[in-house]
Motif scaffolding. Sequence first.
Motif, PDB file in Angstrom:
ATOM      1  N   THR A  16      -5.815   2.213   2.195  1.00  0.00           N
ATOM      2  CA  THR A  16      -5.510   2.228   3.614  1.00  0.00           C
ATOM      3  C   THR A  16      -5.305   3.651   4.123  1.00  0.00           C
ATOM      4  OG1 THR A  16      -4.398   0.111   3.331  1.00  0.00           O
ATOM      5  CG2 THR A  16      -3.990   1.280   5.389  1.00  0.00           C
ATOM      6  N   ASP A  17      -6.021   4.023   5.220  1.00  0.00           N
ATOM      7  CA  ASP A  17      -5.810   5.319   5.864  1.00  0.00           C
ATOM      8  C   ASP A  17      -6.118   5.185   7.347  1.00  0.00           C
ATOM      9  OD1 ASP A  17      -8.759   6.402   6.390  1.00  0.00           O
ATOM     10  OD2 ASP A  17      -8.717   5.492   4.391  1.00  0.00           O
ATOM     11  N   VAL A  65       9.978   0.032  -0.697  1.00  0.00           N
ATOM     12  CA  VAL A  65       9.365  -1.241  -0.313  1.00  0.00           C
ATOM     13  C   VAL A  65      10.423  -2.336  -0.385  1.00  0.00           C
ATOM     14  CG1 VAL A  65       7.606  -2.949  -0.907  1.00  0.00           C
ATOM     15  CG2 VAL A  65       7.107  -0.508  -1.124  1.00  0.00           C
ATOM     16  N   ASP A  66      10.411  -3.215   0.594  1.00  0.00           N
ATOM     17  CA  ASP A  66      11.339  -4.345   0.610  1.00  0.00           C
ATOM     18  C   ASP A  66      10.982  -5.299  -0.523  1.00  0.00           C
ATOM     19  OD1 ASP A  66      13.121  -6.314   1.170  1.00  0.00           O
ATOM     20  OD2 ASP A  66      12.156  -6.983   3.023  1.00  0.00           O
ATOM     21  N   SER A  72       0.809  -1.216   0.000  1.00  0.00           N
ATOM     22  CA  SER A  72       0.000   0.000   0.000  1.00  0.00           C
ATOM     23  C   SER A  72       0.846   1.272   0.000  1.00  0.00           C
ATOM     24  CB  SER A  72      -0.931  -0.001   1.216  1.00  0.00           C
ATOM     25  OG  SER A  72      -0.188  -0.045   2.431  1.00  0.00           O
ATOM     26  N   ASN A  73       2.085   1.222   0.492  1.00  0.00           N
ATOM     27  CA  ASN A  73       2.935   2.422   0.552  1.00  0.00           C
ATOM     28  C   ASN A  73       4.041   2.432  -0.503  1.00  0.00           C
ATOM     29  OD1 ASN A  73       1.417   3.244   2.700  1.00  0.00           O
ATOM     30  ND2 ASN A  73       2.946   2.832   4.273  1.00  0.00           N
ATOM     31  N   GLN A  89      -2.562  -1.779  12.587  1.00  0.00           N
ATOM     32  CA  GLN A  89      -1.993  -0.687  13.368  1.00  0.00           C
ATOM     33  C   GLN A  89      -2.656   0.623  12.984  1.00  0.00           C
ATOM     34  OE1 GLN A  89       2.277  -0.559  13.005  1.00  0.00           O
ATOM     35  NE2 GLN A  89       2.532  -2.709  13.630  1.00  0.00           N
ATOM     36  N   GLU A  90      -2.879   1.488  13.989  1.00  0.00           N
ATOM     37  CA  GLU A  90      -3.512   2.779  13.727  1.00  0.00           C
ATOM     38  C   GLU A  90      -2.492   3.852  13.334  1.00  0.00           C
ATOM     39  OE1 GLU A  90      -5.873   3.913  17.019  1.00  0.00           O
ATOM     40  OE2 GLU A  90      -7.117   2.105  17.012  1.00  0.00           O
ATOM     41  N   ILE A  91      -1.282   3.775  13.911  1.00  0.00           N
ATOM     42  CA  ILE A  91      -0.287   4.822  13.661  1.00  0.00           C
ATOM     43  C   ILE A  91       0.321   4.681  12.269  1.00  0.00           C
ATOM     44  CG2 ILE A  91       1.896   5.792  14.441  1.00  0.00           C
ATOM     45  CD1 ILE A  91       1.202   4.925  17.252  1.00  0.00           C
ATOM     46  N   ASN A  92       0.685   3.469  11.887  1.00  0.00           N
ATOM     47  CA  ASN A  92       1.332   3.243  10.598  1.00  0.00           C
ATOM     48  C   ASN A  92       0.649   2.082   9.879  1.00  0.00           C
ATOM     49  OD1 ASN A  92       3.194   3.343   8.472  1.00  0.00           O
ATOM     50  ND2 ASN A  92       4.590   1.927   9.520  1.00  0.00           N
ATOM     51  N   PRO A  93      -0.574   2.281   9.384  1.00  0.00           N
ATOM     52  CA  PRO A  93      -1.294   1.177   8.739  1.00  0.00           C
ATOM     53  C   PRO A  93      -0.667   0.790   7.407  1.00  0.00           C
ATOM     54  CG  PRO A  93      -2.510   3.227   8.474  1.00  0.00           C
ATOM     55  CD  PRO A  93      -1.355   3.535   9.380  1.00  0.00           C
ATOM     56  N   ILE A  94      -0.505  -0.513   7.200  1.00  0.00           N
ATOM     57  CA  ILE A  94       0.079  -1.039   5.965  1.00  0.00           C
ATOM     58  C   ILE A  94      -0.767  -2.213   5.491  1.00  0.00           C
ATOM     59  CG2 ILE A  94       2.064  -2.214   4.942  1.00  0.00           C
ATOM     60  CD1 ILE A  94       3.855  -0.716   6.864  1.00  0.00           C
ATOM     61  N   SER A  95      -1.043  -2.245   4.215  1.00  0.00           N
ATOM     62  CA  SER A  95      -1.747  -3.372   3.602  1.00  0.00           C
ATOM     63  C   SER A  95      -0.895  -3.932   2.476  1.00  0.00           C
ATOM     64  CB  SER A  95      -3.115  -2.937   3.056  1.00  0.00           C
ATOM     65  OG  SER A  95      -3.947  -2.467   4.086  1.00  0.00           O
TER      66      SER A  95
END
Length: 559
Positions: A193-194, A44-45, A37-38, A77-83
């Motif tokens: 994702t947000d 990204v790895d 998502s980011n 996670q709320e602080i750093n959401p990742i999908s």
Amino acid sequence: RSLWEKLGRINATTPVSRFPWAVVGDFNQILRSNQHSNHLARDVDVSGIEEFNLAIQEAEIFEAQRKDLAYTWWNNQEINPISTKIDHAFINQHLAQKFLNSFSDFLAPDQSDHASCFVKGELLNLSSSSITLWTTLFMKNLLGKLGSAWKSKAPTSLSLRDPSSFLSHGISARVKDQEAKLSALQQSLLTNTDVETVCLEHLERAKWHTLASAEEKYYRQKSRVQWHHLGARDTSFYHKTVIQRASRNHIHFLRDFNDRLIGSAEEINSHSTESMVQHKQVLVDYICCEICNGESASFWFDVWTDIVPLITFVGELGPRQMRIRKDARVLEATRNGLWHLPAVRSQEMEVLQINITGISPPCSARGEDCFFWRQANGTFGPFFSSKVTWEYLRTHSPIQSWHKNMFLEAPSGLRWHCCEDCLQRIDSEQTCVLCSSGIETHHHLFFECGFCFAVWLHFALNVWPNPPSDFHSAAAWITLACSPASPQASSIIKLIFQSAIYLIWKEKNAHIFSAISTSPYNICFSLDRLVRDCLLSIPSRSHSSVSMLEFYFSCIRPP
């Protein structure tokens, strides 16, 4: 990496390369950078992407067409959401050609952090013989995650004291509506994702947990399931159990005194009422009444004094002598809060009035009249138990000497017949069809027969030493060897004893009536399966104690 290499070996060394097949599950690896998502905002790895692509090429599989969700996992996670999309559905060319419209459908994950996946398409029937489906689910620490999730309990503020309140509030419908709301949020989260959507998803998930926990407890109370912890929460298990229990407990038909079948609900209710009226002389011994406002209790027919129903004590002339109607309530025998009784004219009436005046007159402030049922200890209580009432009504047979070695969770009918020597072959004095070396009698079949003794010995010897080869000796051996210090071993040996009798008798009948024979090994295999199925439904006494199934596995290795 070993997983990816195994896919290539399966394709190269097994027939799946010539048939339609699919691999579906969590691979813990993205195929392309845009499956993160980011990927536009940060690096990204990408380690493993090239190797993963080479692996699926060697396995000659590729991604199936997909619908809906762009991602299949998120970090919660709320602080750093990742999908990301680390769950994949791969198919080979044979499946794509045979089912042209096939596609993978990823759905909302519900209470998991992974989206569930279905491979769908026209004429695609994964259970038919025309397609071989290789489904592999790969998830790290699966047992640990399941165990932790299973032991966790969501808090609930709903009252669980009255199960009927859930029906009036539509608990199942509320759970379904909340699940749909949560699913919509999760689909949005796995598409874009947000932080705001993450916070809202956590809030709605907590609401769903509360409702689902209340629904589960409601269905558990309704079903009276003793081994619910072996099932899965929020499945059709509880619903099906409630329906099956309701079907068992429902009175489908009755027969009247003329042996006429009664099937409709109205006729059943009418017949039940008539039967209770006919047995009212018996019922008075099991129900009594405490007078409060006196508006419900019958003056003549309910037991509300220290003597039998008043109509029985004084006879049919009682209502005329007491000047109280036959269908009167207790309240009608009072005036202005005091007893209002005529002058006595017989000794029976004097005893009756003495008994009545010793009871406080009805008062509306005390509420409704209370009825009580006879309990197991002989006293009266507010709850009716059909079991206790039946124990009082039925004629008790003498206790048999062999009752202590019966295990009621297993097939016990044949065991009872064996104890009573009721099992008998039609043509007596015939050679045993199992071993062909002796006359078939009870003592020979259980367990002097070499065939039968091999089955019995294989299991019994691993629980207790020196099992006898004679039926009655084995029953006595079980009774004498039973010890409070080893209740699990006692129960399991009883279960093995009854299951062996059942399967041996079944095998004997198969020889005679179907000309089908089975080896002792296969009988042992069936007995092992039967015992494990019975033990599976018995929970452990506590979380710290060993279950019956665990104890069984510690004694006996599967054949």
